[in-house]
Design an enzyme around this catalytic site. Structure first.
Site, PDB file in Angstrom:
ATOM      1  N   SER A 140       0.854  -1.190   0.000  1.00  0.00           N
ATOM      2  CA  SER A 140       0.000   0.000   0.000  1.00  0.00           C
ATOM      3  C   SER A 140       0.890   1.239   0.000  1.00  0.00           C
ATOM      4  CB  SER A 140      -0.859   0.008   1.275  1.00  0.00           C
ATOM      5  OG  SER A 140      -1.529   1.246   1.427  1.00  0.00           O
ATOM      6  N   TYR A 153      -1.882  -0.554  10.624  1.00  0.00           N
ATOM      7  CA  TYR A 153      -2.010  -0.890   9.190  1.00  0.00           C
ATOM      8  C   TYR A 153      -0.699  -0.572   8.476  1.00  0.00           C
ATOM      9  CZ  TYR A 153      -3.901  -1.024   4.411  1.00  0.00           C
ATOM     10  OH  TYR A 153      -4.131  -1.319   3.084  1.00  0.00           O
TER      11      TYR A 153
HETATM   12  P1  NDP Z   1     -11.498  -5.969  -0.169  1.00  0.00           P
HETATM   13  O1  NDP Z   1     -12.060  -5.781   1.202  1.00  0.00           O
HETATM   14  O2  NDP Z   1     -12.426  -5.879  -1.332  1.00  0.00           O
HETATM   15  O3  NDP Z   1     -10.727  -7.343  -0.269  1.00  0.00           O
HETATM   16  C1  NDP Z   1     -10.033  -7.907   0.813  1.00  0.00           C
HETATM   17  C2  NDP Z   1      -9.905  -9.395   0.566  1.00  0.00           C
HETATM   18  O4  NDP Z   1      -9.175  -9.964   1.649  1.00  0.00           O
HETATM   19  C3  NDP Z   1     -11.262 -10.087   0.524  1.00  0.00           C
HETATM   20  O5  NDP Z   1     -11.294 -10.931  -0.605  1.00  0.00           O
HETATM   21  C4  NDP Z   1     -11.294 -10.893   1.806  1.00  0.00           C
HETATM   22  O6  NDP Z   1     -11.960 -12.141   1.570  1.00  0.00           O
HETATM   23  C5  NDP Z   1      -9.811 -11.153   2.035  1.00  0.00           C
HETATM   24  N1  NDP Z   1      -9.519 -11.498   3.426  1.00  0.00           N
HETATM   25  C6  NDP Z   1      -9.686 -10.740   4.535  1.00  0.00           C
HETATM   26  N2  NDP Z   1      -9.355 -11.449   5.623  1.00  0.00           N
HETATM   27  C7  NDP Z   1      -8.966 -12.677   5.177  1.00  0.00           C
HETATM   28  C8  NDP Z   1      -8.504 -13.862   5.812  1.00  0.00           C
HETATM   29  N3  NDP Z   1      -8.384 -13.949   7.154  1.00  0.00           N
HETATM   30  N4  NDP Z   1      -8.207 -14.943   5.043  1.00  0.00           N
HETATM   31  C9  NDP Z   1      -8.336 -14.882   3.706  1.00  0.00           C
HETATM   32  N5  NDP Z   1      -8.760 -13.793   3.039  1.00  0.00           N
HETATM   33  C10 NDP Z   1      -9.074 -12.705   3.782  1.00  0.00           C
HETATM   34  O7  NDP Z   1     -10.331  -4.872  -0.281  1.00  0.00           O
HETATM   35  P2  NDP Z   1      -9.200  -4.603  -1.390  1.00  0.00           P
HETATM   36  O8  NDP Z   1      -9.443  -5.353  -2.610  1.00  0.00           O
HETATM   37  O9  NDP Z   1      -9.056  -3.135  -1.452  1.00  0.00           O
HETATM   38  O10 NDP Z   1      -7.916  -5.155  -0.625  1.00  0.00           O
HETATM   39  C11 NDP Z   1      -6.990  -6.053  -1.211  1.00  0.00           C
HETATM   40  C12 NDP Z   1      -5.591  -5.681  -0.746  1.00  0.00           C
HETATM   41  O11 NDP Z   1      -5.258  -4.383  -1.275  1.00  0.00           O
HETATM   42  C13 NDP Z   1      -5.416  -5.581   0.765  1.00  0.00           C
HETATM   43  O12 NDP Z   1      -4.192  -6.173   1.120  1.00  0.00           O
HETATM   44  C14 NDP Z   1      -5.364  -4.067   1.015  1.00  0.00           C
HETATM   45  O13 NDP Z   1      -4.626  -3.755   2.166  1.00  0.00           O
HETATM   46  C15 NDP Z   1      -4.670  -3.616  -0.251  1.00  0.00           C
HETATM   47  N6  NDP Z   1      -4.841  -2.195  -0.557  1.00  0.00           N
HETATM   48  C16 NDP Z   1      -6.080  -1.682  -0.828  1.00  0.00           C
HETATM   49  C17 NDP Z   1      -6.228  -0.335  -1.065  1.00  0.00           C
HETATM   50  C18 NDP Z   1      -7.559   0.308  -1.280  1.00  0.00           C
HETATM   51  O14 NDP Z   1      -7.627   1.553  -1.279  1.00  0.00           O
HETATM   52  N7  NDP Z   1      -8.637  -0.445  -1.504  1.00  0.00           N
HETATM   53  C19 NDP Z   1      -5.054   0.560  -1.100  1.00  0.00           C
HETATM   54  C20 NDP Z   1      -3.817  -0.086  -0.833  1.00  0.00           C
HETATM   55  C21 NDP Z   1      -3.722  -1.414  -0.590  1.00  0.00           C
HETATM   56  P3  NDP Z   1     -12.932 -12.899   2.624  1.00  0.00           P
HETATM   57  O15 NDP Z   1     -13.537 -11.841   3.510  1.00  0.00           O
HETATM   58  O16 NDP Z   1     -13.915 -13.587   1.749  1.00  0.00           O
HETATM   59  O17 NDP Z   1     -12.015 -13.838   3.338  1.00  0.00           O
END
Ligand code: NDP
Length: 244
Positions: A140, A153
């Site tokens: 990020s 975070y």
């Molecule tokens: P989402 O909330 O849409 O996606 C997050 C994903 O993580 C979901 O598919 C969720 O699946 C999964 N997840 C959460 N906890 C677990 C777990 N314990 N085991 C397995 N899977 C898990 O957010 P984003 O797509 O934005 O996030 C994806 C990545 O991008 C993250 O690492 C985030 O930090 C990073 N990011 C996002 C930014 C943004 O502005 N959106 C900016 C910078 C980085 P489920 O709940 O089904 O398990």
């Protein structure tokens, strides 16, 4: 769904049930990769696998539960012949002032964002090393900056950056390591913030300028489809209007 010829490569994506992970799955499938979609919400990844057709399997897995990742790796090996690409994407961003004492959320962020990526890398590493792999870690902007309200975070994402750079040096040339640092992206990420004031402010910030999950998916595809002689080591991708 796939529009390009099949590459014979297999990509494993953690957190494939929404946002960047789901967009990356669609984009990689369109470029001819087979997919293993990992997340906790089985219904979401099953629907996505059905959309992608024979080129995808859904595996319910929690990155904080090592046994479920080991079981996922066994399925990837037996059903798809092993992983060539691992996208460590699963993450939670439970922002709040550090003084709000959300200790369980602090630990959840470390367990998912940092330890989850470490665990998946440990478990899939032998598969990645076998034949020239790609490890893509989703960090990020918070892995390069820090501000009030994102201490833990940011700690997880700075951790991912250090983890990625050390592995880049250690695993080359067998495994290429790419760390991607998105700025604000419109996904479900902010929905899970429990501190009301922080949630309102973060949603307002993201809504005004966010790029799309598909924008980041294109970067992931670009990184893993380069010739083996080169690696995108670190990619910082902010919305044009995001200042910091
Ligand atoms: P989402 O909330 O849409 O996606 C997050 C994903 O993580 C979901 O598919 C969720 O699946 C999964 N997840 C959460 N906890 C677990 C777990 N314990 N085991 C397995 N899977 C898990 O957010 P984003 O797509 O934005 O996030 C994806 C990545 O991008 C993250 O690492 C985030 O930090 C990073 N990011 C996002 C930014 C943004 O502005 N959106 C900016 C910078 C980085 P489920 O709940 O089904 O398990």
């Amino acid at each position: 769904m796939p529009t390009n010829p099949k590459t014979g490569r297999v990509a494993v994506i953690t957190g494939a049930s929404s946002g960047i992970g789901a967009a990356a799955a669609r984009a990689l499938a369109a470029h001819g990769l087979q997919l293993a979609l990992l997340a906790r919400r089985a219904d979401r990844i099953q629907a996505l696998a059905a959309e992608l057709g024979d080129d995808a399997i859904a595996i319910a897995a929690d990155v904080t539960d090592r046994d479920s990742i080991v079981a996922a790796a066994e399925r990837v090996e037996s059903e798809l012949g092993g992983a060539d690409v691992l996208v460590n994407n699963a993450g939670v961003m439970l922002l709040a002032p550090f003084t709000s004492a959300q200790r369980a959320e602090h630990r959840q962020m470390v367990e998912v964002n940092l330890m989850g990526a470490i665990t998946a890398t440990e478990v899939f590493l032998d598969q990645l090393r076998d034949g020239g792999g790609d490890l893509v870690n989703i960090s990020s902007v918070a892995g390069r900056t820090a501000r009030p309200g994102n201490a833990v975070y940011a700690a997880t994402k700075w951790g991912i950056n250090g983890f990625s750079e050390a592995l880049r040096q250690e695993l080359q040339p067998d495994v290429r390591v790419t760390v991607i640092e998105p700025g604000a992206v419109a996904t479900e990420l902010t929905d899970h913030i429990t501190d009301d004031e922080t949630k309102r402010a973060t949603k307002r910030f993201v809504k005004d300028l966010a790029i799309t999950a598909e924008d980041i998916a294109e970067v992931i595809v670009f990184a893993v489809t380069r010739p083996r002689r080169m690696t995108l080591n670190e990619v910082l991708v902010r919305p044009t209007a995001q200042p910091g």
